[in-house]
Structures are given as C-alpha cells and as structure tokens.
Design an enzyme around this catalytic site. Structure first.
Site, PDB file in Angstrom:
ATOM      1  N   LEU A  28       0.857  -1.175   0.000  1.00 11.30           N
ATOM      2  CA  LEU A  28       0.000   0.000   0.000  1.00 11.30           C
ATOM      3  C   LEU A  28       0.895   1.227   0.000  1.00 11.30           C
ATOM      4  O   LEU A  28       1.996   1.204   0.550  1.00 11.30           O
ATOM      5  CB  LEU A  28      -0.914   0.031   1.231  1.00 11.30           C
ATOM      6  CG  LEU A  28      -2.025  -1.017   1.312  1.00 11.30           C
ATOM      7  CD1 LEU A  28      -2.790  -0.860   2.627  1.00 11.30           C
ATOM      8  CD2 LEU A  28      -2.971  -0.917   0.130  1.00 11.30           C
ATOM      9  N   ASP A  29       0.412   2.296  -0.595  1.00 16.95           N
ATOM     10  CA  ASP A  29       1.160   3.526  -0.655  1.00 16.95           C
ATOM     11  C   ASP A  29       1.408   4.069   0.749  1.00 16.95           C
ATOM     12  O   ASP A  29       0.682   3.767   1.704  1.00 16.95           O
ATOM     13  CB  ASP A  29       0.370   4.545  -1.498  1.00 16.95           C
ATOM     14  CG  ASP A  29       1.159   5.801  -1.768  1.00 16.95           C
ATOM     15  OD1 ASP A  29       2.394   5.724  -1.854  1.00 16.95           O
ATOM     16  OD2 ASP A  29       0.539   6.872  -1.880  1.00 16.95           O
TER      17      ASP A  29
END
Length: 237
Positions: A80-81
């Site tokens: 995930l960012d």
C-alpha cells in the site's frame, strides 16, 4: 492484482519519511498468513534512503515492542502507498507467499477501498475508465492519456454525503492495478481524495491531515485451505 498505489516514496532518494507513531495491527494470524492493518504514514517496504528503514516489513520481521512478535519469514505479496492505510495480506511461508503472488499476478484477488472525496458526487455509482500513463515531466505523478496510457478501470459507489464543507464518502473497487489509480481517477472525476499531495485542487489537500484512502476489504483464496477468504478493516475516518 498488482498494487493500486505503488509507494513512490521508496524510490525517491531524498525523501525522508516522518516518524510513524501508528502500529501495524495484527487482524488475523494462522500458520500461513497474516492479515494486518497498516497505519497511514508508514512505508510498506524500507526505502532506498537509509533513513527510511522503518516500514511494515521491517516491523513484522523485527517485531513491535508490546504489540507483536517477530515474524522472521514474513513477505509482502502486495503493498500500500505511504499515505494509504488499511488491510494487507502477508505470507508467512514460502508456499503461502508463492500462492498469494500467483493470485495477485492473475488478478484474482479483489480489493476494496474507502475514500473521502472533495465535493458532492451527483451519481450514486459509476465506472471510471481513463487510461493511465507515466509522466516523465512530473515524476512521481502519472497522467491520464488515452493514446499512451494503459487500461485502468475503477468502480465506485457513494456511501455517504457530508456538507460544510461538501464531501463524499465512496467505496472503490479497482479492477486494474495502475500506479496511483484511485488517486488520479478521483481527480479525473473532479473530486480528488482529501489530503492527497499529488492529485488535488485548490483546497482538497488542506482538508485532511492525511490521505483519506483506506484499504477496507480483501478477498482471496487461502493458500493452505484453498477456500475463499475475506479480510476486513473498518475505515477509520
């Protein structure tokens, strides 16, 4: 499915992530996998810059004091960012990681996200199909480009509308995994995600102290039982 939000911060050598006080919460654990809840403001993998050692993977492998033990074989089949929070699946064995990697490569894993967008979306649901391409002149941003972009498809449905200021809570289902797909598709829709520093309008970034994007649900086949498996992380905003 490839990661929807590639952590661009890990490839920018001069980026130094601020300390993240949030913890990596263990939502589910068995012999093969973990389901975890990633806090916003934490890299999924340690960055190239030596100062960016702190990450989801580092904390899992080394353990978190008073929170979780060390999982020495932990591997991340997806990421995930940096600013995105929410659910991630972690492989604890070679077999489990390979099995999960194959599912992501085949795009058989389905993920859903909740986001708070600027403004009021008129439609109750819709599909965004704008193609996404790299933007060499504005790295790490990507761009919408019908001629050079890769196919990108995002479904959305409205969960709630809020006023003063106008905001819309939406549920995203990405069917492709382009870099920054949800963030740039939201901007393309005319309603950027609150707190986003890359895809924004005059006020949207200042309307939140973090990126209001949360990985809420994940559906996959359990590597050991071969049965459908659903993980959920409630949206914190």
């Amino acid at each position: 499915m490839p990661n929807v939000d590639t952590p661009t911060d890990s490839i920018i050598d001069n980026f130094v992530a601020p300390a993240c006080k949030g913890v990596v919460e263990i939502l589910y654990q068995d012999d093969a996998i973990l389901l975890i809840n990633k806090p916003s403001g934490l890299l999924s993998l340690s960055g190239k810059n030596p100062l960016n050692w702190d990450s989801v993977h580092y904390r899992l492998v080394h353990g978190q004091q008073d929170v979780s033990t060390a999982f020495l074989q932990a591997k991340l089949p997806h990421r995930l960012d940096f600013g995105t929070s929410g659910i991630m699946v972690v492989g604890l064995t070679v077999h489990a990681t390979q099995h999960l990697n194959k599912q992501f490569q085949q795009r058989s894993i389905q993920k859903h996200y909740t986001a708070m967008l600027d403004g009021c979306i008129a439609k109750e649901q819709g599909v965004i199909t704008a193609a996404i391409a790299k933007d060499k002149n504005a790295f790490p941003r990507v761009k919408i480009c019908s001629s050079t972009g890769k196919t990108a498809l995002t479904e959305f449905s409205v969960l709630d509308r809020r006023w003063q200021p106008d905001r819309t809570l939406v549920y995203f289902t990405p069917h492709t995994g382009r870099t920054h797909q949800l963030r740039i598709h939201s901007e393309f829709l005319g309603h950027p995600i609150l707190g986003c520093d890359l895809y924004k309008n005059q006020q949207s970034e200042q309307m939140a102290n973090r990126l209001l994007l949360h990985a809420t649900d994940i559906h996959f086949v359990h590597p050991t039982t071969q049965q459908p498996f659903h993980g959920h992380s409630p949206c914190p905003f």
